[in-house]
Design a protein around this motif. Structure first.
Motif, PDB file in Angstrom:
ATOM      1  N   ALA A 188       0.862  -1.189   0.000  1.00  0.00           N
ATOM      2  CA  ALA A 188       0.000   0.000   0.000  1.00  0.00           C
ATOM      3  C   ALA A 188       0.893   1.232   0.000  1.00  0.00           C
ATOM      4  O   ALA A 188       1.715   1.405   0.898  1.00  0.00           O
ATOM      5  N   ILE A 189       0.748   2.065  -1.021  1.00  0.00           N
ATOM      6  CA  ILE A 189       1.600   3.243  -1.203  1.00  0.00           C
ATOM      7  C   ILE A 189       0.738   4.499  -1.063  1.00  0.00           C
ATOM      8  O   ILE A 189      -0.384   4.537  -1.563  1.00  0.00           O
ATOM      9  N   PRO A 190       1.250   5.522  -0.376  1.00  0.00           N
ATOM     10  CA  PRO A 190       0.456   6.753  -0.193  1.00  0.00           C
ATOM     11  C   PRO A 190       0.304   7.541  -1.484  1.00  0.00           C
ATOM     12  O   PRO A 190       1.091   8.441  -1.795  1.00  0.00           O
ATOM     13  N   THR A 191      -0.700   7.188  -2.272  1.00  0.00           N
ATOM     14  CA  THR A 191      -1.006   7.886  -3.521  1.00  0.00           C
ATOM     15  C   THR A 191      -2.518   8.070  -3.597  1.00  0.00           C
ATOM     16  O   THR A 191      -3.269   7.429  -2.850  1.00  0.00           O
ATOM     17  N   PRO A 192      -3.009   8.901  -4.509  1.00  0.00           N
ATOM     18  CA  PRO A 192      -4.465   9.042  -4.675  1.00  0.00           C
ATOM     19  C   PRO A 192      -5.112   7.851  -5.373  1.00  0.00           C
ATOM     20  O   PRO A 192      -6.322   7.858  -5.587  1.00  0.00           O
TER      21      PRO A 192
ATOM     22  N   GLY B  23       6.118   2.474   1.732  1.00  0.00           N
ATOM     23  CA  GLY B  23       4.801   1.858   1.717  1.00  0.00           C
ATOM     24  C   GLY B  23       4.666   0.870   2.856  1.00  0.00           C
ATOM     25  O   GLY B  23       5.601   0.637   3.634  1.00  0.00           O
ATOM     26  N   VAL B  24       3.477   0.274   2.969  1.00  0.00           N
ATOM     27  CA  VAL B  24       3.197  -0.718   4.006  1.00  0.00           C
ATOM     28  C   VAL B  24       2.864  -2.040   3.325  1.00  0.00           C
ATOM     29  O   VAL B  24       2.042  -2.085   2.401  1.00  0.00           O
ATOM     30  N   LEU B  25       3.525  -3.086   3.752  1.00  0.00           N
ATOM     31  CA  LEU B  25       3.288  -4.416   3.205  1.00  0.00           C
ATOM     32  C   LEU B  25       1.911  -4.898   3.644  1.00  0.00           C
ATOM     33  O   LEU B  25       1.610  -4.986   4.833  1.00  0.00           O
ATOM     34  N   VAL B  26       1.048  -5.187   2.669  1.00  0.00           N
ATOM     35  CA  VAL B  26      -0.322  -5.609   2.956  1.00  0.00           C
ATOM     36  C   VAL B  26      -0.436  -7.128   2.957  1.00  0.00           C
ATOM     37  O   VAL B  26      -1.118  -7.712   3.801  1.00  0.00           O
ATOM     38  N   SER B  27       0.234  -7.783   2.025  1.00  0.00           N
ATOM     39  CA  SER B  27       0.167  -9.244   1.974  1.00  0.00           C
ATOM     40  C   SER B  27       1.338  -9.787   1.173  1.00  0.00           C
ATOM     41  O   SER B  27       1.999  -9.064   0.421  1.00  0.00           O
ATOM     42  N   LEU B  28       1.575 -11.080   1.351  1.00  0.00           N
ATOM     43  CA  LEU B  28       2.582 -11.810   0.571  1.00  0.00           C
ATOM     44  C   LEU B  28       1.832 -12.743  -0.376  1.00  0.00           C
ATOM     45  O   LEU B  28       1.007 -13.553   0.058  1.00  0.00           O
TER      46      LEU B  28
END
Length: 734
Positions: A6-10, A44-49
């Motif tokens: 998850a990346i901080p973008t619109p 970013g934040v790792l959401v899943s593998l």
């Protein structure tokens, strides 16, 4: 293995990367990842593998670095931000970033900042130094006075010379070590959590505390208590049980201005570490507090809306004070409501949540009346305090002096003669809300907003309170060239000036954003008030809530009509809440209180219901009106706002969006679009604004419709020329 990040973008999507070439072998959702994104590097934040991707593996870029060995977004915060991003229809990458302290968003390590401290060697003594080495002896004495260690800055502040530390170290008399701040602990068992004895409760308070203490698992409780009824004491005694069970308590307050006094009261009661979390902290202080909360050292956390994203090791209770307050709703970017997230979080933790207010929001009150929330009432004030008497002062046919009527001035004289204090409320700062040409009637407008420029006298200037534009005061009218520019209407500065004329021997204390800009300015004003000498307080909403003024016996609301005829359907509710919050400052001790409301509409039915029958009767009537109008809480809203640099562009964008959805029959049954229409203030900060209201009787079709409309807006050919935002469950219609 593929990293889904998850990346901080619109953008409303996640991004796939190959694992970094070098780094830890294991990774968990909630860890931060540094990745290439276009020409930039972002956190970013790792959401899943994952094992599969929609893109060929050889087309995926490798992540640059895995920044954490364990998740910084704990499992409960991961679920909270994921749910919030879905509910408020916000990009998940930005939502997750908002839940992290600024330093963690920048890629800093999730650990305390280590500090170099100095201490005397184990066998060091001043006599080991020559009597001629006077400065070295002084420095060593200081080190011996601080066996736990002391920083170079602290040494310098106490008169020591840190440049001599190396000399002492070479002689084996001093040594340095790395240290990170640690919260002091105490024995948390039993009554040892208390620093002072709790107050004696009356029967309603006692029943409320018992209800919270007996709550099993997730229990939402509305504590509806009139102002001065002792809600804070209920909070304190409920928290006591939480601490005795070795758990943490999170307390949300609406404004940073209420935080210092709340913290002071909590620290006076409890021995355990109490931490504040608010926007006035430095980034380092914020991260340290976040880490202390995560490790469980901070037992009580008090903060404004963003504190809802603080990790808790052993959560036991969440309290939302003044739950009705609009400050809990974020009004830009990620438009979440901290009260609603607090309820979700309490459900996730399976713990009680206490929502306190003298004037609950109609949504919360509806949940209580329908049985979804437990409903507790405090109907009388604590101690010997009696509820104030209300009076609607009809000012039709009255000659006003800066908003002050002759009967009100007489009433102020009477109360000051009794050596008590007076509070006047006017929710308009500045000297005058408009500067108008006396010859042609043209007001001085803001060139960037559909609003008047407010006249300020301290210092003299014109100020737009919507876009913050400031200009010198013009000498001539731009329309006709006349020099007859005169102030129209009254703000707090003008009221202060006129009061000084009528009461020259009485201190006039103005409390608004302008008078409290300097550090500790508000604290100094409050200290003067609490000395008990006769004075007149003049202020805006900063005076409306949370303050205890035992000597205030008269509260006057100079413009009780503000909001009665608002275009916002919540206008009457907000007006009622504000009136009762301000009125609650009167008669909070042994002295009887009086509340005077100046109004041109003394026969207004809802105003009379509020004053004579109370908030509960008013709220029930207002709920009936909402039900008949299919308005929240009996319907669900989302405002789609658009803004552009050219007039009409935003409105046309929303119109084409609505037509596309209707032509293709994309909206689910039960959802409807209303509008588009210009915003109540169409032009603001140089941008022209419009809005489209999406309404549904149930939440599911509303969110289904939003998913459709987001896709249409992202693919719209005009999307690059129009900035659009979504506001689910809006509390403002401007």
């Amino acid at each position: 293995m593929i990293f889904r990040v998850a990346i901080p973008t619109p953008l409303y999507r996640l991004f796939d990367y190959r694992p970094p070439i070098y780094g830890p072998e294991t990774a968990e959702p909630g860890c931060r990842v540094r990745v290439p994104f276009g020409r930039r590097e972002v956190i970013g934040v790792l959401v899943s593998l994952e094992t599969e991707s929609d893109f060929p593996l050889d087309k995926l870029k490798p992540a640059l670095e895995l920044l954490d060995t364990e998740p910084v977004l704990t499992a409960d915060l991961f679920r909270l931000t994921s749910w919030a991003a879905h509910y408020y229809q916000h990009p998940i990458g930005d939502a997750m970033q908002q839940a992290l302290p600024v330093l963690l968003r920048q890629g800093q390590p999730a650990r305390f900042q280590h500090q170099t401290l100095w201490q005397a060697a184990a066998d060091a003594a001043v006599d080991q130094l020559s009597t001629r080495a006077e400065r070295q002896r002084e420095l060593l004495s200081l080190l011996l006075e601080h066996p736990q260690g002391i920083s170079t800055d602290a040494l310098r502040a106490e008169g020591g010379n840190p440049t001599l530390l190396k000399t002492l170290a070479d002689k084996g008399l001093a040594e340095s070590f790395e240290h990170h701040p640690v919260l002091t602990h105490s024995d948390d068992r039993g009554a040892d959590v208390l620093r002072e004895a709790p107050l004696t409760l009356h029967d309603e308070q006692l029943a409320a505390v018992e209800a919270v203490n007996q709550a099993q698992g997730f229990t939402p409780i509305l504590l509806e208590g009139v102002t001065g009824s002792g809600k804070t004491e209920v909070y304190l005694q409920a928290i006591q049980r939480c601490l005795e069970e070795s758990k943490q308590a999170l307390v949300l307050v609406p404004e940073i201005g209420l935080t210092p006094q709340t913290i002071a009261r909590f620290k006076a009661r409890f021995r355990v570490p109490v931490l504040a979390l608010h926007s006035g902290m430095t980034d380092r202080q914020r991260l340290d507090a976040w880490l202390w909360a995560r490790e469980g050292s901070a037992r009580i956390l008090i903060g404004t809306r963003s504190a809802i994203f603080t990790p808790l090791k052993t959560p036991g209770l969440i309290i939302v004070d003044e739950e009705h307050d609009g400050s809990f709703k974020q009004q830009d970017g990620f438009r979440y409501h901290a009260r609603d997230l607090a309820i979700f979080r309490a459900r996730e933790h399976d713990i009680p949540i206490l929502l306190g207010s003298a004037t609950p929001s109609l949504e919360t009150l509806h949940n209580a009346l329908s049985g979804r929330f437990q409903h507790l009432r405090l109907t009388r004030r604590a101690g010997n305090a009696k509820p104030p008497k209300f009076e609607l002062l009809d000012i039709r046919q009255q000659t006003l002096d800066a908003g002050l009527s002759p009967p009100l001035l007489k009433r102020i004289h009477e109360h000051l003669a009794r050596d008590t204090q007076v509070l006047l409320f006017l929710n308009r700062r500045g000297f005058s809300p408009a500067l108008v040409c006396h010859d042609c009637g043209t007001p001085v407008d803001c060139t960037r907003c559909d609003a008047r420029m407010t006249l300020h006298r301290q210092p003299p200037h014109l100020h737009c309170h919507h876009c913050d534009r400031q200009t010198p005061i013009p000498r001539h009218c731009a329309q006709c060239g006349s020099g007859q520019l005169r102030p129209a209407g009254s703000g707090t500065e003008r009221v202060e000036d006129r009061l000084a004329v009528h009461f020259p021997d009485t201190p006039i204390l103005r409390v608004d954003r302008d008078s409290t800009q300097r550090k500790h300015a508000l604290e100094r004003i409050m200290e003067q008030v609490h000395q008990g000498e006769p004075c007149i307080l003049v202020g805006t909403q900063m005076l409306a809530k949370g303050h205890h003024f035992p000597r205030v016996t008269l509260v006057a609301i100079l413009d009780a009509d503000a909001g009665l005829f608002s275009a916002d359907f919540r206008g009457m509710e907000k007006t009622a809440q504000l009136i009762l919050q301000v009125a609650g400052r009167a008669g909070r001790a042994d002295l009887p209180g009086e509340v005077v409301l100046q109004t041109f509409n003394a026969d207004h039915p809802m105003l009379n219901t509020l004053v004579h029958a109370g908030y509960d009767a008013f709220a029930r009537e207002e709920l009936q009106l909402r039900r008949g109008g299919h308005l929240p809480p009996f319907a669900h809203h989302c405002l789609i706002r658009a803004e552009a640099t050219r007039q009409g562009l935003a409105e046309n964008f929303l119109l084409s969006l609505r037509e596309l959805a209707q032509q293709q029959q994309l909206l689910p049954q039960g959802a409807q679009c209303i509008g588009p229409f210009p915003s109540l203030m169409e032009k603001r900060a140089g941008l022209f604004r419009a809005q489209l209201l999406l309404q549904a009787g149930q939440r599911k079709p509303l969110h289904q419709a939003l998913a459709v409309l987001i896709g249409l807006m992202q693919a719209h050919p005009e999307a690059r020329r129009v900035r659009w935002t979504l506001d689910v469950d809006p509390i403002d219609s401007y």
